[in-house]
Design a protein around this motif. Structure first.
Motif, PDB file in Angstrom:
ATOM      1  N   THR A 134      30.963 103.067 -50.913  1.00 39.81           N
ATOM      2  CA  THR A 134      32.380 102.736 -50.720  1.00 39.81           C
ATOM      3  C   THR A 134      32.826 101.742 -51.788  1.00 39.81           C
ATOM      4  O   THR A 134      32.008 101.060 -52.397  1.00 39.81           O
ATOM      5  CB  THR A 134      32.629 102.148 -49.318  1.00 39.81           C
ATOM      6  OG1 THR A 134      34.031 101.900 -49.152  1.00 39.81           O
ATOM      7  CG2 THR A 134      31.873 100.842 -49.117  1.00 39.81           C
ATOM      8  N   HIS A 135      34.140 101.691 -52.001  1.00 39.85           N
ATOM      9  CA  HIS A 135      34.706 100.628 -52.852  1.00 39.85           C
ATOM     10  C   HIS A 135      35.359  99.557 -51.970  1.00 39.85           C
ATOM     11  O   HIS A 135      35.841  98.558 -52.471  1.00 39.85           O
ATOM     12  CB  HIS A 135      35.763 101.220 -53.792  1.00 39.85           C
ATOM     13  CG  HIS A 135      36.953 101.782 -53.067  1.00 39.85           C
ATOM     14  ND1 HIS A 135      36.951 103.051 -52.513  1.00 39.85           N
ATOM     15  CD2 HIS A 135      38.145 101.242 -52.753  1.00 39.85           C
ATOM     16  CE1 HIS A 135      38.115 103.253 -51.908  1.00 39.85           C
ATOM     17  NE2 HIS A 135      38.857 102.176 -52.039  1.00 39.85           N
ATOM     18  N   ASN A 136      35.330  99.790 -50.663  1.00 35.31           N
ATOM     19  CA  ASN A 136      36.039  98.948 -49.713  1.00 35.31           C
ATOM     20  C   ASN A 136      35.076  97.939 -49.066  1.00 35.31           C
ATOM     21  O   ASN A 136      34.222  98.312 -48.267  1.00 35.31           O
ATOM     22  CB  ASN A 136      36.690  99.845 -48.646  1.00 35.31           C
ATOM     23  CG  ASN A 136      37.614  99.080 -47.722  1.00 35.31           C
ATOM     24  OD1 ASN A 136      37.388  97.910 -47.423  1.00 35.31           O
ATOM     25  ND2 ASN A 136      38.662  99.743 -47.261  1.00 35.31           N
ATOM     26  N   LEU A 137      35.230  96.669 -49.401  1.00 27.75           N
ATOM     27  CA  LEU A 137      34.310  95.649 -48.898  1.00 27.75           C
ATOM     28  C   LEU A 137      34.467  95.418 -47.399  1.00 27.75           C
ATOM     29  O   LEU A 137      33.508  95.022 -46.725  1.00 27.75           O
ATOM     30  CB  LEU A 137      34.512  94.339 -49.662  1.00 27.75           C
ATOM     31  CG  LEU A 137      34.122  94.386 -51.146  1.00 27.75           C
ATOM     32  CD1 LEU A 137      34.389  93.044 -51.809  1.00 27.75           C
ATOM     33  CD2 LEU A 137      32.675  94.784 -51.335  1.00 27.75           C
ATOM     34  N   VAL A 139      28.239  99.486 -53.449  1.00 27.74           N
ATOM     35  CA  VAL A 139      29.629  99.081 -53.642  1.00 27.74           C
ATOM     36  C   VAL A 139      29.928  98.994 -55.131  1.00 27.74           C
ATOM     37  O   VAL A 139      29.070  98.601 -55.921  1.00 27.74           O
ATOM     38  CB  VAL A 139      29.868  97.695 -52.999  1.00 27.74           C
ATOM     39  CG1 VAL A 139      31.323  97.287 -53.115  1.00 27.74           C
ATOM     40  CG2 VAL A 139      29.460  97.708 -51.544  1.00 27.74           C
ATOM     41  N   GLY A 140      31.146  99.338 -55.498  1.00 19.94           N
ATOM     42  CA  GLY A 140      31.569  99.205 -56.889  1.00 19.94           C
ATOM     43  C   GLY A 140      32.849  99.969 -57.133  1.00 19.94           C
ATOM     44  O   GLY A 140      33.324 100.712 -56.276  1.00 19.94           O
ATOM     45  N   GLU A 141      33.400  99.779 -58.339  1.00 21.88           N
ATOM     46  CA  GLU A 141      34.628 100.472 -58.710  1.00 21.88           C
ATOM     47  C   GLU A 141      34.357 101.961 -58.924  1.00 21.88           C
ATOM     48  O   GLU A 141      33.202 102.387 -59.026  1.00 21.88           O
ATOM     49  CB  GLU A 141      35.177  99.881 -60.013  1.00 21.88           C
ATOM     50  CG  GLU A 141      35.562  98.417 -59.931  1.00 21.88           C
ATOM     51  CD  GLU A 141      35.845  97.850 -61.318  1.00 21.88           C
ATOM     52  OE1 GLU A 141      37.033  97.651 -61.620  1.00 21.88           O
ATOM     53  OE2 GLU A 141      34.902  97.624 -62.080  1.00 21.88           O
ATOM     54  N   SER A 142      35.419 102.746 -59.040  1.00 20.65           N
ATOM     55  CA  SER A 142      35.274 104.154 -59.410  1.00 20.65           C
ATOM     56  C   SER A 142      34.577 104.232 -60.764  1.00 20.65           C
ATOM     57  O   SER A 142      34.898 103.472 -61.672  1.00 20.65           O
ATOM     58  CB  SER A 142      36.652 104.821 -59.511  1.00 20.65           C
ATOM     59  OG  SER A 142      37.251 104.870 -58.238  1.00 20.65           O
ATOM     60  N   GLY A 143      33.606 105.153 -60.866  1.00 13.73           N
ATOM     61  CA  GLY A 143      32.882 105.307 -62.123  1.00 13.73           C
ATOM     62  C   GLY A 143      31.693 104.382 -62.277  1.00 13.73           C
ATOM     63  O   GLY A 143      31.036 104.383 -63.317  1.00 13.73           O
ATOM     64  N   SER A 144      31.377 103.612 -61.230  1.00 18.77           N
ATOM     65  CA  SER A 144      30.254 102.666 -61.329  1.00 18.77           C
ATOM     66  C   SER A 144      28.900 103.350 -61.129  1.00 18.77           C
ATOM     67  O   SER A 144      27.861 102.756 -61.394  1.00 18.77           O
ATOM     68  CB  SER A 144      30.416 101.535 -60.306  1.00 18.77           C
ATOM     69  OG  SER A 144      30.410 102.039 -58.988  1.00 18.77           O
ATOM     70  N   GLY A 145      28.902 104.600 -60.631  1.00 18.53           N
ATOM     71  CA  GLY A 145      27.666 105.353 -60.469  1.00 18.53           C
ATOM     72  C   GLY A 145      27.173 105.451 -59.041  1.00 18.53           C
ATOM     73  O   GLY A 145      26.159 106.093 -58.772  1.00 18.53           O
ATOM     74  N   LYS A 146      27.920 104.850 -58.107  1.00 16.43           N
ATOM     75  CA  LYS A 146      27.422 104.793 -56.730  1.00 16.43           C
ATOM     76  C   LYS A 146      27.366 106.173 -56.077  1.00 16.43           C
ATOM     77  O   LYS A 146      26.372 106.516 -55.423  1.00 16.43           O
ATOM     78  CB  LYS A 146      28.252 103.806 -55.894  1.00 16.43           C
ATOM     79  CG  LYS A 146      29.747 104.083 -55.835  1.00 16.43           C
ATOM     80  CD  LYS A 146      30.497 102.912 -55.232  1.00 16.43           C
ATOM     81  CE  LYS A 146      31.959 103.263 -54.978  1.00 16.43           C
ATOM     82  NZ  LYS A 146      32.699 103.659 -56.200  1.00 16.43           N
ATOM     83  N   SER A 147      28.392 106.992 -56.230  1.00 16.69           N
ATOM     84  CA  SER A 147      28.371 108.347 -55.656  1.00 16.69           C
ATOM     85  C   SER A 147      27.342 109.227 -56.362  1.00 16.69           C
ATOM     86  O   SER A 147      26.758 110.128 -55.744  1.00 16.69           O
ATOM     87  CB  SER A 147      29.752 108.999 -55.743  1.00 16.69           C
ATOM     88  OG  SER A 147      30.634 108.424 -54.795  1.00 16.69           O
ATOM     89  N   VAL A 156      25.607  95.883 -55.386  1.00 20.07           N
ATOM     90  CA  VAL A 156      26.846  95.982 -56.160  1.00 20.07           C
ATOM     91  C   VAL A 156      26.525  96.677 -57.479  1.00 20.07           C
ATOM     92  O   VAL A 156      25.613  96.270 -58.205  1.00 20.07           O
ATOM     93  CB  VAL A 156      27.440  94.585 -56.425  1.00 20.07           C
ATOM     94  CG1 VAL A 156      28.711  94.700 -57.258  1.00 20.07           C
ATOM     95  CG2 VAL A 156      27.733  93.882 -55.105  1.00 20.07           C
ATOM     96  N   MET A 157      27.259  97.772 -57.758  1.00 18.07           N
ATOM     97  CA  MET A 157      27.021  98.541 -58.990  1.00 18.07           C
ATOM     98  C   MET A 157      28.161  98.374 -59.980  1.00 18.07           C
ATOM     99  O   MET A 157      29.331  98.292 -59.598  1.00 18.07           O
ATOM    100  CB  MET A 157      26.830 100.026 -58.661  1.00 18.07           C
ATOM    101  CG  MET A 157      25.521 100.324 -57.955  1.00 18.07           C
ATOM    102  SD  MET A 157      25.152 102.104 -57.885  1.00 18.07           S
ATOM    103  CE  MET A 157      24.800 102.453 -59.623  1.00 18.07           C
ATOM    104  N   ASN A 158      27.798  98.319 -61.260  1.00 16.93           N
ATOM    105  CA  ASN A 158      28.770  98.233 -62.342  1.00 16.93           C
ATOM    106  C   ASN A 158      28.205  98.978 -63.535  1.00 16.93           C
ATOM    107  O   ASN A 158      27.093  98.705 -63.981  1.00 16.93           O
ATOM    108  CB  ASN A 158      29.030  96.760 -62.700  1.00 16.93           C
ATOM    109  CG  ASN A 158      30.119  96.607 -63.739  1.00 16.93           C
ATOM    110  OD1 ASN A 158      30.997  97.457 -63.877  1.00 16.93           O
ATOM    111  ND2 ASN A 158      30.065  95.517 -64.485  1.00 16.93           N
ATOM    112  N   ARG A 159      28.954  99.969 -64.028  1.00 18.65           N
ATOM    113  CA  ARG A 159      28.560 100.749 -65.205  1.00 18.65           C
ATOM    114  C   ARG A 159      27.150 101.334 -65.078  1.00 18.65           C
ATOM    115  O   ARG A 159      26.345 101.263 -65.999  1.00 18.65           O
ATOM    116  CB  ARG A 159      28.672  99.894 -66.470  1.00 18.65           C
ATOM    117  CG  ARG A 159      30.095  99.447 -66.742  1.00 18.65           C
ATOM    118  CD  ARG A 159      30.221  98.608 -67.974  1.00 18.65           C
ATOM    119  NE  ARG A 159      31.594  98.164 -68.175  1.00 18.65           N
ATOM    120  CZ  ARG A 159      31.973  97.361 -69.169  1.00 18.65           C
ATOM    121  NH1 ARG A 159      31.083  96.900 -70.028  1.00 18.65           N
ATOM    122  NH2 ARG A 159      33.237  97.005 -69.289  1.00 18.65           N
TER     123      ARG A 159
END
Length: 263
Positions: free
Chosen positions: A210-213, A51-59, A225-228
């Motif tokens: 997903t970004h959708n909790l 999970v995380g915002e766009s650009g967090s690296g999850k995809s 949870v991913m960030n940057r």
């Protein structure tokens, strides 16, 4: 070793394990590190959410596991076996991916029959007619859809075809990249319920991005949870539902999640 001990040992081996994954884009001075030291594991039959915002690296993590990105360091274990940067045919019989956009992931000039038959032909599998029919039934479409084209299907029906295609080789692990975000809200729940049902019936292991909790709460057992490009927190969905995150970013993500109510 007793047979019960062997079974326990097999169950203890994670379906998917990632250790200290670094992923890079570009060359030379322009080389950018998109994922930094990511580690997690998913047990057989489990469902794990990134999970995380766009650009967090999850995809990016998902695409690296699938073999779409080749510039990476670290360890990726599938059922206890480390995989190389090059993937063989056996890999794709174990792992398949469902992409975000069913409008882009299906060839517009290929019938559903051809789309579903292609993996079987590439891997030299027989009984293609029966396998295609069964796959369409499994995803709730039925055999009447077999010779239609993507433009004759709704978004939800196209995503069902994309899911059917991912199941043609009978994989054990599915990588799900925002599988409902391109669909109407009314259709999203149907696709999520289908995926949950398939996981149970076929004992599949899921890695979901997903970004959708709310999607994670419905689909997953545990989340990272991913960030940057980094994992800032790993927690169970139960902990997320009870709003018990430790990291400030996770708390922000929970509060910013529109329409998401922890109860």
């Amino acid at each position: 070793m007793h047979s019960s001990e062997i079974v326990q040992q097999q169950e203890a081996v994670a379906a998917l394990e990632i250790q200290n994954l670094d992923v890079f884009f570009g060359q030379g001075q322009d080389r950018l590190q998109a994922v930094k030291g990511v580690s997690f594991s998913v047990p057989k039959g489990g469902s794990f959410g990134l999970v995380g915002e766009s650009g967090s690296g999850k995809s990016t993590v998902l695409r690296t596991v699938s073999g779409l990105i080749s510039d990476w360091k670290g360890v990726i274990n599938i059922k206890g076996n480390a995989i190389d940067h090059r993937r063989d045919k056996a890999f794709y019989k174990t792992i398949q991916m469902v992409f975000q956009d069913p409008y882009a992931s299906l060839h517009p000039r290929h019938t559903i029959d051809r789309t579903l038959s292609e993996p079987l032909i590439l891997h030299g599998l027989k009984d293609r007619d029966a396998r295609v029919d069964q796959a369409l039934v499994d995803v709730g479409l039925g055999t009447s859809f077999r010779f239609r084209y993507p433009h004759q299907l709704s978004g939800g029906q196209r995503q069902r075809v994309a899911i059917a295609r991912s199941l043609m080789l009978e994989p054990e692990i599915l990588l799900l990249d925002e599988p409902t975000s391109a669909l109407d809200v009314s259709v999203q729940a149907e696709i999520l319920n289908l995926l949950a049902d398939l996981r149970e019936r076929k004992n599949l292991t899921y890695l979901l991005v997903t970004h959708n909790l709310a999607v994670v709460a419905h689909m997953c057992d545990d989340i990272a949870v991913m960030n940057r490009g980094e994992i800032v927190e790993v927690m169970s969905v139960e902990e997320m539902r009870n709003a018990e995150p430790e990291h400030p970013y996770t708390r922000e993500l929970l509060m910013a999640s529109e329409g998401y109510v922890p109860e």
